[in-house]
Design an enzyme around this catalytic site. Structure first.
Site, PDB file in Angstrom:
ATOM      1  N   GLU A 136       0.777   3.880   4.616  1.00  0.00           N
ATOM      2  CA  GLU A 136       0.119   2.581   4.492  1.00  0.00           C
ATOM      3  C   GLU A 136      -0.475   2.110   5.816  1.00  0.00           C
ATOM      4  O   GLU A 136      -1.580   1.566   5.850  1.00  0.00           O
ATOM      5  CB  GLU A 136       1.100   1.534   3.957  1.00  0.00           C
ATOM      6  N   HIS A 206       9.202  -3.625  -6.293  1.00  0.00           N
ATOM      7  CA  HIS A 206       7.961  -3.578  -7.072  1.00  0.00           C
ATOM      8  C   HIS A 206       7.657  -4.932  -7.688  1.00  0.00           C
ATOM      9  O   HIS A 206       7.050  -5.021  -8.734  1.00  0.00           O
ATOM     10  CB  HIS A 206       8.053  -2.516  -8.180  1.00  0.00           C
TER      11      HIS A 206
END
Lengths: 402, 393
Positions: A136, A206
């Site tokens: 990322e 999540h």
């Protein structure tokens, strides 16, 4: 169906961006692209054949024309789309009109885990829609490089929960590039998309809503849509905007929210809240998924308490629309803000603080925040954790009876 | 009848490569089995090492049966998890380990229980090999009180003494592993830390930071890359400039190991642990392995690889079948014995499932517990100003 404040804004934008100015923009843009062409080639060698300065200038002119023609008027043919399809449509429009635009992220080439980029690689080529490794920090840093060299960079972080390895790149590199270079460089062409918010069973990693972390960072824009029409318009605005934008997509709505969405590109102005329902007793402010909860709460309040609620979708978290919210609170005297993220240090705190500064004498009751618990996002306790309609309804009752 | 038995027995002989066919159809005592055998194992590829692990491995009958039992339990448990997920009894994110069992079993066979281990989100197998029962693992998956993390973690979050999880963010556990190794070194307890990550995580920047610190301070850390060929839907070739993961520590010695062979993994891990315990610093192992399931339950696993590819691995290099064949061909166990073990494991997993579906969910107070270390209880702000809960740790 657009309210007058939207039209006034459109007119304001049309008058400030006159053709003369846009011509200058294009010339400057061209110079900058040529100047940066070697950097661009270096950073991004596999795409060099596609990035043509003249072509990109043409695209820019075309997109500005698009902007003139279509802003505020999402007319023309529409199609039934859910939220992920409207994102795909926005990305499709961008790739078609801007030859410098590239999309990259983990697994985006085959459509992404939420299917937002389905078909784009096949349509536009694997040098424009491509997978990155799992990194990322690298994805965002790379995106900044792509953007600063003049291309339109659309990066996907697979979940908002995974954005934190890239926190440094976003906060220290992207947000401050324009400022620290005295306006010589910027990465305004960078848009970071990430699925956001609870999904019913996402557990700790999540489900998070990290907008408040980034809201502390001048130089960024943070945008969260509530449905397919807003998603497309706001995403296209983010892509066109000359500041690095983070676009959080409520993942629970990807399939659940369906609307007739215009096929042609259109934009919805950033930093403008939208009043979804006018009311006189309580102002309800939220964004993303939670706005749907508040709409339901407003009906409940009307039905059961005879309380009239004004529902405002903030849409842009940073820089946020203080005026719309404060005007509403001046009228209603009560404010409820609701978000899924934990209450302490959440963006509701900023809104609450600003509103009490601006509207102190108008307030009839303490501002109410109905937010997530100050706990990590729990696995099986999610229904209890989330600020559902009953909790919001209870808060309205308390405010009314204060 | 007699001739039929002879035919079957001959056929079995041919299959298992043995010539004592007559004994197959009669019951045998344990004394008939070969107690110990030596097997040729695949040579490891080496990086910055003069010598590698041996190319022959000894296996006792007990060891063999134990490894079989471990791997088969993990396999059955994962298949049950798959089933429970499809029935919507397990919700959320769930990453299964079937196909990679030889890694967990082989590593555990080569380290001491007091050594340390940390892995990523594909954690069920290691949770089992580190001593947690199937019951507690499945109950964690279903979010029940009797789960290993009290039902609060779910699939990616399982822990045990000397097993530090169960970490959901790709690559984030690797610097932790180096830190654990530093603690071992500092305490001088001769323990090592096995730090696992996948081929996808191998491209995260934090790994390289960890490699550097570990090598700089000669930490007793075994970095293990479980290379199952795909980082989610992306094959290693499309994600990594160098797929020689065992070389990617550059200045750190490395081994490339057949991760489908439990003996290979055991020997290599033994070698690596000796390397660390001798004070030579960290070492990297790449275990070449394969996952039969998709990346997670939402990935059918066949859009980026062919069904034939999966089938080929299953038929040619399945870790469980490979061990079974080896033991049968060396007369170390009988087909019936394996069958009995299978039945026993199946029963154990069924019982665990029963528990995992009937145990109550954790009480609501658990929502706020264990946020901070604090005693007396800490007040936690809730969804609205008047909804406050207590947090106890």
């Amino acid at each position: 169906m657009r309210s007058s404040w939207q039209y006034s804004n459109i007119i304001q934008q049309l008058t400030t961006i006159n053709p003369y100015k846009s011509h200058i923009c294009c010339c400057l843009y061209r110079q900058k692209v040529e100047f940066n062409y070697s950097i661009c080639a270096f950073l991004f060698c596999r795409n060099t054949t596609k990035i043509q300065p003249a072509g990109s200038q043409l695209a820019r002119v075309l997109s500005i024309l698009h902007f003139f023609n279509l802003i505020g008027s999402p007319k023309g043919p529409t199609q039934k789309m859910n939220l992920f399809q409207s994102i795909t449509s926005a990305l499709d429009n961008t790739l078609a009109s801007d030859p410098t635009a590239v999309i990259f992220g983990e697994d985006v080439a085959f459509g992404g885990v939420f299917r937002c980029t389905v078909g784009l690689r096949d349509k536009y080529g694997k040098d424009r829609v491509f997978n990155t490794p799992l990194c990322e920090q690298g994805i965002v840093g790379f995106g900044i490089g792509v953007a600063v060299a003049g291309a339109t960079a659309i990066a996907e972080i697979q979940f908002a929960d995974y954005i934190f390895p890239a926190f440094d790149q976003i906060v220290n590199e992207a947000a401050k590039y324009r400022y620290r270079s005295g306006n010589l460089f910027d990465c305004g062409n960078l848009t970071i998309r990430a699925p956001w918010g609870c999904v019913g069973h996402g557990a700790l990693y999540h489900s998070q809503s990290p907008e408040a972390f980034f809201a502390h960072c001048p130089g960024l824009k943070i945008v969260i849509p509530r449905g397919p029409i807003q998603a497309k318009g706001l995403l296209l605005s983010c892509i066109a905007d000359k500041n690095p934008c983070i676009f959080f997509e409520p993942k629970i709505l990807y399939r659940a929210a369906v609307e007739q969405v215009p096929e042609e590109p259109y934009t919805i102005p950033l930093s403008q809240a939208e009043i979804l329902q006018e009311g006189s007793d309580v102002t309800l402010v939220s964004w993303g998924t939670q706005i749907h909860v508040l709409k339901e709460v407003a009906s409940m309040a009307q039905e059961k308490l005879g309380v009239s609620c004004e529902v405002i979708d903030l849409q842009t978290i940073l820089p946020w629309d203080i005026e719309t919210v404060c005007k509403s609170v001046v009228k209603t005297g009560r404010l409820l803000i609701s978000h899924e993220a934990p209450v302490t240090g959440g963006f509701a705190a900023e809104i609450s603080s600003t509103v009490q500064e601006e509207c102190f004498l108008n307030l009839e009751a303490p501002i109410s925040r109905v937010c997530g618990y100050d706990t990590p996002f729990p696995h099986i306790f999610e229904p209890f954790y989330t600020p559902d309609k009953w909790k919001c309804f209870e808060a309205i009752k308390k405010m009314i009876n204060y | 009848m007699k001739t039929m038995l002879a035919i079957i027995s001959n056929a079995l002989c041919r299959m298992t490569g043995r010539n004592a066919g007559a004994r197959v159809v009669v019951s045998r005592s344990f004394a008939d089995f070969t107690p110990q055998a030596t097997f040729d194992i695949k040579k490891c590829d080496l990086h910055r090492l003069e010598e590698g692990p041996p190319v022959k491995a000894e296996l006792t009958r007990e060891q063999g049966l134990q490894y079989y039992r471990t791997m088969q339990t993990v396999r059955r448990m994962e298949l049950k998890a798959d089933q429970l997920y499809k029935q919507k009894i397990i919700r959320g994110f769930c990453h299964l380990y079937d196909g990679q069992e030889a890694c967990a079993a082989g590593i555990e066979a080569a380290i001491n229980p007091s050594d340390h281990l940390i892995t990523a989100y594909r954690a069920h197998g290691y949770t089992y090999t580190r001593g947690v029962s199937v019951k507690e693992i499945l109950a964690e998956l279903t979010g029940r009180r009797g789960g290993v993390a009290k039902g609060k973690g779910g699939s990616m979050h399982m822990y045990a003494p000397h097993f530090y999880g169960g970490n959901g963010i790709v690559g984030a556990q690797v610097p932790l592993g180096a830190g654990i190794a530093l603690a071992c070194q500092y305490q001088g307890n001769n323990q090592v830390c096995v730090t696992l990550y996948g081929d996808g995580a191998a491209n995260q920047g934090q790994l390289f930071e960890s490699y550097n610190m570990a090598a700089l301070w000669k930490l007793p850390c075994i970095f293990i890359c479980e290379n199952n060929k795909y980082g989610m839907g992306t094959s290693v070739e499309r994600a990594a400039a160098s797929t020689d993961y065992y070389k990617r520590g550059d200045f750190i010695p490395g081994l490339r190991v057949d991760g489908m062979d439990v003996l290979c993994v055991r020997e290599a891990t033994q070698f690596a642990a000796d390397h660390c315990r001798a004070g030579k610093g960290p070492i990297i192992m790449e275990l070449q392995t394969y996952r039969y399931h998709g990346h997670s339950m939402s990935d059918p696993g066949v859009s980026y690889r062919t069904r034939e590819e999966i089938q080929e691995v299953r038929s040619k290099s399945d870790p469980i079948s490979m061990l079974k064949e080896r033991m049968l061909s060396h007369n170390m166990a009988s087909v019936e014995e394996f069958k009995e073990i299978d039945i026993e494991i199946r029963k154990q997993v069924e019982e665990a499932t029963q528990f995992a579906t009937s145990d109550p969910e954790p009480p609501l107070e658990e929502l706020c517990n264990h946020i901070f270390s604090k005693n007396p209880p800490l007040e936690v702000r809730g969804t609205s100003p008047w909804s406050k809960l207590k947090s106890v740790s």
